[in-house]
Design a protein around this motif. Structure first.
Motif, PDB file in Angstrom:
ATOM      1  N   SER A 135      -7.960   3.242   6.639  1.00  0.00           N
ATOM      2  CA  SER A 135      -6.685   3.204   7.362  1.00  0.00           C
ATOM      3  C   SER A 135      -6.641   2.070   8.372  1.00  0.00           C
ATOM      4  O   SER A 135      -7.663   1.468   8.705  1.00  0.00           O
ATOM      5  CB  SER A 135      -6.464   4.542   8.081  1.00  0.00           C
ATOM      6  N   LEU A 148      -0.905  12.957   6.145  1.00  0.00           N
ATOM      7  CA  LEU A 148      -1.637  13.222   4.909  1.00  0.00           C
ATOM      8  C   LEU A 148      -1.594  14.710   4.560  1.00  0.00           C
ATOM      9  O   LEU A 148      -1.464  15.075   3.387  1.00  0.00           O
ATOM     10  CB  LEU A 148      -3.086  12.751   5.059  1.00  0.00           C
ATOM     11  N   THR A 165      -7.183   8.737  -0.969  1.00  0.00           N
ATOM     12  CA  THR A 165      -7.109   8.078   0.344  1.00  0.00           C
ATOM     13  C   THR A 165      -8.447   7.450   0.721  1.00  0.00           C
ATOM     14  O   THR A 165      -8.506   6.275   1.108  1.00  0.00           O
ATOM     15  CB  THR A 165      -6.680   9.087   1.422  1.00  0.00           C
ATOM     16  N   VAL A 173      -2.065   3.346   4.593  1.00  0.00           N
ATOM     17  CA  VAL A 173      -2.646   4.502   5.285  1.00  0.00           C
ATOM     18  C   VAL A 173      -2.811   4.108   6.739  1.00  0.00           C
ATOM     19  O   VAL A 173      -3.428   3.083   7.051  1.00  0.00           O
ATOM     20  CB  VAL A 173      -4.015   4.909   4.705  1.00  0.00           C
ATOM     21  N   VAL A 187       0.595   8.482   5.671  1.00  0.00           N
ATOM     22  CA  VAL A 187       0.727   7.697   4.438  1.00  0.00           C
ATOM     23  C   VAL A 187       2.204   7.461   4.149  1.00  0.00           C
ATOM     24  O   VAL A 187       3.079   8.161   4.663  1.00  0.00           O
ATOM     25  CB  VAL A 187       0.059   8.425   3.251  1.00  0.00           C
ATOM     26  N   THR A 192       3.093   7.696  -1.861  1.00  0.00           N
ATOM     27  CA  THR A 192       2.383   8.928  -2.209  1.00  0.00           C
ATOM     28  C   THR A 192       3.130   9.718  -3.278  1.00  0.00           C
ATOM     29  O   THR A 192       2.508  10.333  -4.142  1.00  0.00           O
ATOM     30  CB  THR A 192       2.173   9.818  -0.972  1.00  0.00           C
TER      31      THR A 192
END
Length: 202
Positions: A135, A148, A165, A173, A187, A192
């Motif tokens: 991230s 998430l 992830t 992210v 996210v 996603t």
């Protein structure tokens, strides 16, 4: 020499007297004194000695000597430093009891051997570290993103979502540092949705 042998063999606490001399420091421990030093109950310490791979090999020597040396206590403290209770684990990860069960089932988080209500802190830290590496920091959740955990609720399994992830299969992210646990990670909604449901055009 005899006094030293006694102090190395029998648990004598500081302040007690051996051969007319005051004991200034404990040299060996009982299960009770060792458990106090480790911050756990004697019952939990015994379970650790009977189940934890690091301590299991020491159990026979301790039973034979009827005491726990400072060296063994150091090993005990190393193991107990990894212990977190159920409530501490859910708080560290910002998850519910059921979500924690899923993390254990998929081997993201591990329980301590023989201890039903204790978890291995190292596995919790490892999971969060893997997600942090995937991230980028953000002061707040970016527009068009969701956490998430909310994305997991959209329909993808916990296992698959965390694998995608952590493996950096998602381009966007974000790490929102004002949040904690898994709620730190946000996210992109559209990305996603496509990743979780490739045939979806929504």
């Amino acid at each position: 020499v005899l006094r030293s042998a006694i102090l190395r063999r029998y648990p004598k606490k500081a302040g007690s007297t051996v051969l007319d001399k005051r004991v200034t420091a404990r040299e060996v421990h009982t299960v009770q004194s060792a458990s106090r030093a480790a911050g756990i109950s004697p019952k939990t310490l015994v379970k650790l000695f009977n189940n934890d791979p690091t301590l299991l090999s020491l159990s026979a020597d301790i039973k034979q000597a009827s005491a726990i040396t400072d060296e063994v206590l150091g090993t005990v403290l190393g193991v107990t430093s990894r212990l977190v209770k159920h409530t501490e684990a859910t708080e560290a990860l910002a998850v519910s009891r059921n979500q924690l069960k899923l993390l254990v089932r998929h081997d993201f988080v591990r329980k301590m051997p023989g201890l039903d209500d204790y978890y291995d802190k190292a596995t919790i830290d490892r999971l969060l570290d893997r997600l942090r590496e995937a991230s980028v920091p953000s002061p707040s959740p970016p527009s068009g993103s969701w956490s998430l955990l909310d994305a997991i609720g959209f329909g993808l399994s916990t296992k698959r979502a965390l694998e995608l992830t952590a493996a950096k299969k998602l381009t966007n992210v974000w790490l929102v540092e004002s949040e904690v646990g898994l709620r730190q990670f946000w996210v992109d909604r559209d990305e996603t949705r496509k990743a979780f449901h490739p045939k979806s055009t929504v």
